[in-house]
Design an enzyme around this catalytic site. Structure first.
Site, mmCIF file in Angstrom:
data_model
loop_
_atom_site.group_PDB
_atom_site.id
_atom_site.type_symbol
_atom_site.label_atom_id
_atom_site.label_comp_id
_atom_site.label_asym_id
_atom_site.label_seq_id
_atom_site.Cartn_x
_atom_site.Cartn_y
_atom_site.Cartn_z
ATOM 1 N N LYS A 112 -30.678 -4.695 31.330
ATOM 2 C CA LYS A 112 -31.290 -4.694 32.663
ATOM 3 C C LYS A 112 -31.568 -6.120 33.127
ATOM 4 O O LYS A 112 -31.463 -6.425 34.315
ATOM 5 C CB LYS A 112 -32.563 -3.860 32.647
ATOM 6 N N GLU A 142 -31.931 0.823 20.103
ATOM 7 C CA GLU A 142 -32.863 1.538 20.962
ATOM 8 C C GLU A 142 -34.299 1.121 20.633
ATOM 9 O O GLU A 142 -34.586 0.606 19.549
ATOM 10 C CB GLU A 142 -32.706 3.049 20.776
ATOM 11 N N TYR A 176 -37.869 -6.179 23.087
ATOM 12 C CA TYR A 176 -36.993 -5.189 23.721
ATOM 13 C C TYR A 176 -36.690 -5.634 25.148
ATOM 14 O O TYR A 176 -37.375 -5.261 26.110
ATOM 15 C CB TYR A 176 -37.642 -3.806 23.704
ATOM 16 N N ASN A 186 -37.466 0.742 30.089
ATOM 17 C CA ASN A 186 -37.974 2.108 30.023
ATOM 18 C C ASN A 186 -39.138 2.267 29.063
ATOM 19 O O ASN A 186 -39.822 3.281 29.053
ATOM 20 C CB ASN A 186 -36.849 3.093 29.665
#
Length: 362
Positions: free
Chosen positions: A255, A137, A251, A245
């Protein structure tokens, strides 16, 4: 009675000495642990053996004991055989915490401990034991990072400067050039989003973009799109909004790798800088929103490219040289740790893990 009492105390003392010696033997030098493991006829209860198929048999086999502090997201999965890797490597994985004193390494999945970091910080880590901090994350979605300072000595994440680099996807060179067939296109722009936050940068950008261009949005609060229909549906679109996001160094998630590239469309990205993306992708493989002064300018560019078939095909030129690898299971990540722990002997305590992980935050 006094004599019996004395004999009982002597018995307890002897038992304590034996237990202490056994524990010292187990937590002794690496060579001592190797001798101990060589006596094991089979893995203990709740330990699964993962054999890493060797390319050579020159190295002496050393069975690393690796403790998974939790199953990731507390969901068990089968520990299958690792793919062939270099070296004659072997690992025993366990989720049984009673094996903590024996483990060569402990892998901690951050999302499963962030709510109660004290359970880790109160433990005493043997200096010779490697504790691996594992997180996929972003810093924005990772709580209590500061509580992890001075606790871990190895890292495993999507950050390329981790000890064990576990990205969401990658490109692999093809042995020989191959022709890539672009899926038939009949629609313009798609976006699949599950976490709808009106104040986020990506939603605010979409709200501006849709004023100038039709965007079909799928997800929890929009058009339904079952998982098994995701790629076939997106493949019909010329462009896909691969909007992260949160924006952090390296990161770059599914997607882009899965939703956009695996479906055979052109990703329009919002994430780290273009320079950061180009560490992992050819410059012509994507469109970065930062290349345009406004959402209106981006919309104009997409229309021009969509109306010029030769120009559109240029975004797929790299496909003849590379293939997209985008499906990784949990066992893939843990096998990478198995390999890395065998190969890497140098490690260091991470004094400010949160500060390191949040570098490049925007």
């Amino acid at each position: 009675l006094d004599q019996d009492h004395t004999q009982f105390l002597i018995f307890l003392l002897c038992q304590s000495m034996v237990s202490f010696c056994l524990f010292s033997f187990i937590r002794g030098s690496r060579g001592q642990r190797m001798n101990l493991q060589s006596t094991l006829k089979s893995p203990p209860v709740s330990v699964s053996t993962i054999k890493v198929v060797p390319d050579s048999v020159e190295e002496e086999t050393y069975k690393l004991v690796i403790l998974l502090w939790t199953w990731p997201f507390h969901r068990p999965f089968p520990l299958e055989s690792c793919p062939p890797l270099h070296g004659n490597l072997d690992c025993h994985f366990t989720v049984n915490r009673s094996w903590l004193p024996l483990a060569d390494a402990v892998i901690v999945h951050h999302r499963d401990v962030q709510g109660n970091p004290r359970q880790l910080t109160q433990l005493r880590r043997d200096p010779s034991q490697r504790w691996v901090w594992f997180n996929l994350e972003s810093p924005t979605n990772s709580g209590n990072l500061g509580a992890m300072d001075n606790l871990f000595n190895m890292t495993m994440s999507y950050r390329s400067d981790s000890d064990f680099f576990t990205p969401y996807g990658r490109l692999e060179p093809l042995d020989e050039p191959e022709n890539f067939t672009i899926p038939p296109k009949s629609k313009m722009v798609a976006w699949a989003v599950s976490n709808w936050n009106p104040s986020s940068r990506r939603v605010r950008y979409y709200e501006e973009l849709k004023k100038h261009l039709q965007v079909d949005v799928f997800g929890r609060q929009h058009k339904p799109l079952p998982d098994n229909q995701l790629l076939p549906t997106i493949s019909q679109y010329r462009f896909y909004l691969a909007l992260e996001n949160s924006q952090h160094q390296d990161y770059i998630t599914e997607k882009l790798w899965h939703n956009a590239l695996a479906s055979g469309t052109v990703p329009v990205v919002l994430g780290p800088s273009r320079k950061n993306y180009e560490r992992f992708l050819p410059s012509e493989a994507f469109i970065h929103i930062d290349d345009f002064p406004s959402a209106q300018a981006l919309a104009q560019h997409l229309r021009r490219v969509a109306g010029d078939e030769a120009r559109y095909r240029e975004y797929f030129g790299w496909r003849s040289r590379f293939q997209v690898v985008h499906k990784f299971s949990w066992i893939d990540h843990y096998c990478k740790a198995c390999q890395g722990l065998h190969v890497s002997t140098a490690y260091r305590t991470v004094p400010r893990l949160g500060q390191w992980f949040q570098e490049g935050y925007h």
